[in-house]
Design a protein around this motif. Structure first.
Motif, PDB file in Angstrom:
ATOM      1  N   THR A   1       0.805  -1.092  -0.141  1.00  0.00           N
ATOM      2  CA  THR A   1       0.143   0.037   0.056  1.00  0.00           C
ATOM      3  C   THR A   1       0.906   1.317   0.202  1.00  0.00           C
ATOM      4  OG1 THR A   1      -1.809  -1.235   1.167  1.00  0.00           O
ATOM      5  CG2 THR A   1      -1.940   1.121   1.479  1.00  0.00           C
ATOM      6  N   ILE A   2       2.088   1.209   0.864  1.00  0.00           N
ATOM      7  CA  ILE A   2       2.757   2.574   0.835  1.00  0.00           C
ATOM      8  C   ILE A   2       3.358   2.609  -0.733  1.00  0.00           C
ATOM      9  CG2 ILE A   2       5.112   3.129   1.521  1.00  0.00           C
ATOM     10  CD1 ILE A   2       4.302   2.001   4.277  1.00  0.00           C
ATOM     11  N   ILE A   3       3.957   1.464  -1.366  1.00  0.00           N
ATOM     12  CA  ILE A   3       4.389   1.595  -2.531  1.00  0.00           C
ATOM     13  C   ILE A   3       3.430   2.094  -3.551  1.00  0.00           C
ATOM     14  CG2 ILE A   3       5.505   0.241  -4.490  1.00  0.00           C
ATOM     15  CD1 ILE A   3       6.596  -1.744  -2.550  1.00  0.00           C
ATOM     16  N   THR A   4       2.208   1.703  -3.546  1.00  0.00           N
ATOM     17  CA  THR A   4       0.959   2.275  -4.494  1.00  0.00           C
ATOM     18  C   THR A   4       0.650   3.640  -4.219  1.00  0.00           C
ATOM     19  OG1 THR A   4       0.144  -0.035  -4.163  1.00  0.00           O
ATOM     20  CG2 THR A   4      -1.409   1.584  -5.277  1.00  0.00           C
ATOM     21  N   ALA A   5       0.618   3.786  -2.888  1.00  0.00           N
ATOM     22  CA  ALA A   5       0.459   5.541  -2.692  1.00  0.00           C
ATOM     23  C   ALA A   5       1.640   6.039  -3.136  1.00  0.00           C
ATOM     24  CB  ALA A   5       0.362   5.729  -1.276  1.00  0.00           C
ATOM     25  N   PHE A   6       2.735   5.881  -3.132  1.00  0.00           N
ATOM     26  CA  PHE A   6       3.993   6.584  -3.560  1.00  0.00           C
ATOM     27  C   PHE A   6       3.814   6.737  -5.115  1.00  0.00           C
ATOM     28  CE2 PHE A   6       8.087   6.344  -5.549  1.00  0.00           C
ATOM     29  CZ  PHE A   6       8.516   7.674  -5.426  1.00  0.00           C
ATOM     30  N   LEU A   7       3.527   5.711  -5.847  1.00  0.00           N
ATOM     31  CA  LEU A   7       3.280   5.739  -7.286  1.00  0.00           C
ATOM     32  C   LEU A   7       2.252   6.559  -7.677  1.00  0.00           C
ATOM     33  CD1 LEU A   7       3.791   2.032  -7.844  1.00  0.00           C
ATOM     34  CD2 LEU A   7       5.492   3.703  -8.456  1.00  0.00           C
ATOM     35  N   GLY A   8       1.176   6.645  -6.914  1.00  0.00           N
ATOM     36  CA  GLY A   8       0.099   7.343  -7.473  1.00  0.00           C
ATOM     37  C   GLY A   8       0.228   8.963  -7.098  1.00  0.00           C
ATOM     38  N   TYR A   9       1.071   9.303  -6.018  1.00  0.00           N
ATOM     39  CA  TYR A   9       1.714  10.643  -5.643  1.00  0.00           C
ATOM     40  C   TYR A   9       2.509  11.246  -6.892  1.00  0.00           C
ATOM     41  CZ  TYR A   9       2.918  14.417  -2.916  1.00  0.00           C
ATOM     42  OH  TYR A   9       3.250  16.033  -2.465  1.00  0.00           O
ATOM     43  N   CYS A  10       3.339  10.305  -7.319  1.00  0.00           N
ATOM     44  CA  CYS A  10       4.161  10.865  -8.446  1.00  0.00           C
ATOM     45  C   CYS A  10       3.371  11.055  -9.881  1.00  0.00           C
ATOM     46  CB  CYS A  10       5.205   9.920  -8.793  1.00  0.00           C
ATOM     47  SG  CYS A  10       6.470   9.366  -7.410  1.00  0.00           S
TER      48      CYS A  10
END
Length: 390
Positions: free
Chosen positions: A124-133
């Motif tokens: 979930t942390i990885i997914t949130a970071f990718l979406g933020y980018c």
């Protein structure tokens, strides 16, 4: 044949949602699981609708987000719902994990449930970071640059990994295209992991606040617990809609509402609020490689809890020392989040290092010592007052 298959599916639904026996003593903290499932569904649905209008080309990424906001019918609701649900998702997830820590939900025989949950947290942390980018605002660009550069600390192959992630020698069009593809894929991976989490939970059932077996008194999932879950669902929607319609940008960084400019570095590069504690841990280590290892280790250290907690009593409901140490840990974690958004200067550097040591000490040193000490006190109390424990 089709009739038999439908019977199988209906029996599974009945087994997991209707007749699933739950301990009668579980409280509202156990409702966080249903809230997390609701947040995941909202994120997937709003993400699919946003993907219909979004372009991952760096020349268009920021403007297509604005296009969704301004030109698509009700697009601003979809975008703000997607952005704010991410924050609510992490709020519920941190509370859910804190509940697990407090009540000892990681203890055997539910260790598998806890371990799958930690993996869900990491993905979930990885997914949130990718979406933020994918927004490709000013903070998105520099956040992507800083975080992907951390891979260069990996010996021998680190720089090659960074260039593969970038698709070149800096964050560019291939980077955002890959990030968007992975961001679209990972929620479905999370959904699969959630099913595994649910299956593992169904084997032994939920734990309970008392820390004892729940087999003595159980109730069917439907209607008491379903109605109880709906109470928190309605409360969630009330708060959620207040943010979406009246204060949608409260939890976002103002710099990310500026188009990305690789020639201008922000005064301070900070991630979203839900990643700040781990960002503070990363910055507290002077060495780049050790900082990356420590940041990842801050998540993976959760996997050792079933082994370092040696208490003979599940949970902290009746353990004074463990309860006190737990709340100190919570305050320390909040302090790490506050330190993560400060400039790298005195005294925040030293405070971050001390808070990082306390964070790891809780899992690796304090937990075994306190649980062992409480076991000794329990045996002493039982021997001195046998009539109480008889």
């Amino acid at each position: 044949m089709a009739f038999r298959k439908s019977n199988v599916y209906l029996s599974l639904v009945n087994s997991y949602i209707i007749d699933s026996p739950q301990p009668s003593s579980i409280n509202y903290w156990w409702n966080l699981g249903s809230l997390l499932g609701l947040c995941l569904v909202i994120q997937i649905l709003t993400g699919i609708f946003m993907a219909m209008h979004y372009s991952s080309n760096i020349e268009l990424a920021f403007s297509t987000v604005e296009h969704i906001m301004r030109d698509v019918n009700n697009g601003y609701i979809i975008r703000y719902a997607h952005a704010n649900t991410a924050s609510f998702f992490f709020m519920a997830m941190y509370a859910h994990m804190a509940k697990g820590l407090y009540y000892g939900s990681y203890r055997s025989p539910r260790s598998t449930v806890w371990n799958v949950g930690v993996i869900i947290f990491l993905v979930t942390i990885i997914t949130a970071f990718l979406g933020y980018c994918c927004v490709y605002g000013q903070m998105s660009l520099w956040g992507a640059t800083v975080i992907t550069n951390l891979c260069s600390a990996i010996p021998f192959v680190g720089q090659d990994i960074v260039q593969w992630l970038w698709g070149g020698f800096s964050v560019g069009n291939p980077t955002i295209t890959r990030f968007f593809a992975l961001h679209y894929l990972f929620p479905f991976v999370i959904a699969a992991l959630v099913l595994m989490h649910f299956l593992a939970l169904h084997v032994h059932g939920s734990s309970n606040p008392l820390g004892i077996t729940g087999n003595m008194d159980r109730l069917s999932m439907h209607g008491y617990f379903v109605f109880k879950d709906l109470v928190t669902v309605f409360a969630f929607f009330i708060v959620f809609t207040l943010f979406v319609f009246f204060s949608p940008n409260t939890l976002g960084h103002p710099d990310n509402y500026i188009p990305a400019n690789p020639l201008v570095t922000p005064a301070s590069i900070v991630p979203e609020w839900y990643l700040l504690p781990f960002y503070a841990i990363l910055r507290s280590i002077p060495d780049k490689f050790l900082g990356v290892v420590t940041m990842v280790g801050a998540i993976l250290v959760l996997l050792v809890l079933p082994y370092t907690d040696r208490s003979i009593v599940r949970g902290n409901a009746f353990k004074v020392l463990s309860k006190f140490i737990f709340f100190l840990f919570v305050f320390n974690f909040i302090l790490l989040g506050i330190l993560g958004m400060q400039h790298i200067e005195v005294p925040y550097i030293q405070m971050g290092q001390i808070a990082t040591i306390i964070y790891f000490a809780y899992f690796l040193i304090i937990m075994p010592i306190i649980s062992t000490l409480e076991n000794v006190l329990f045996y002493i109390g039982r021997n001195n007052n046998p009539h109480i424990y008889s």
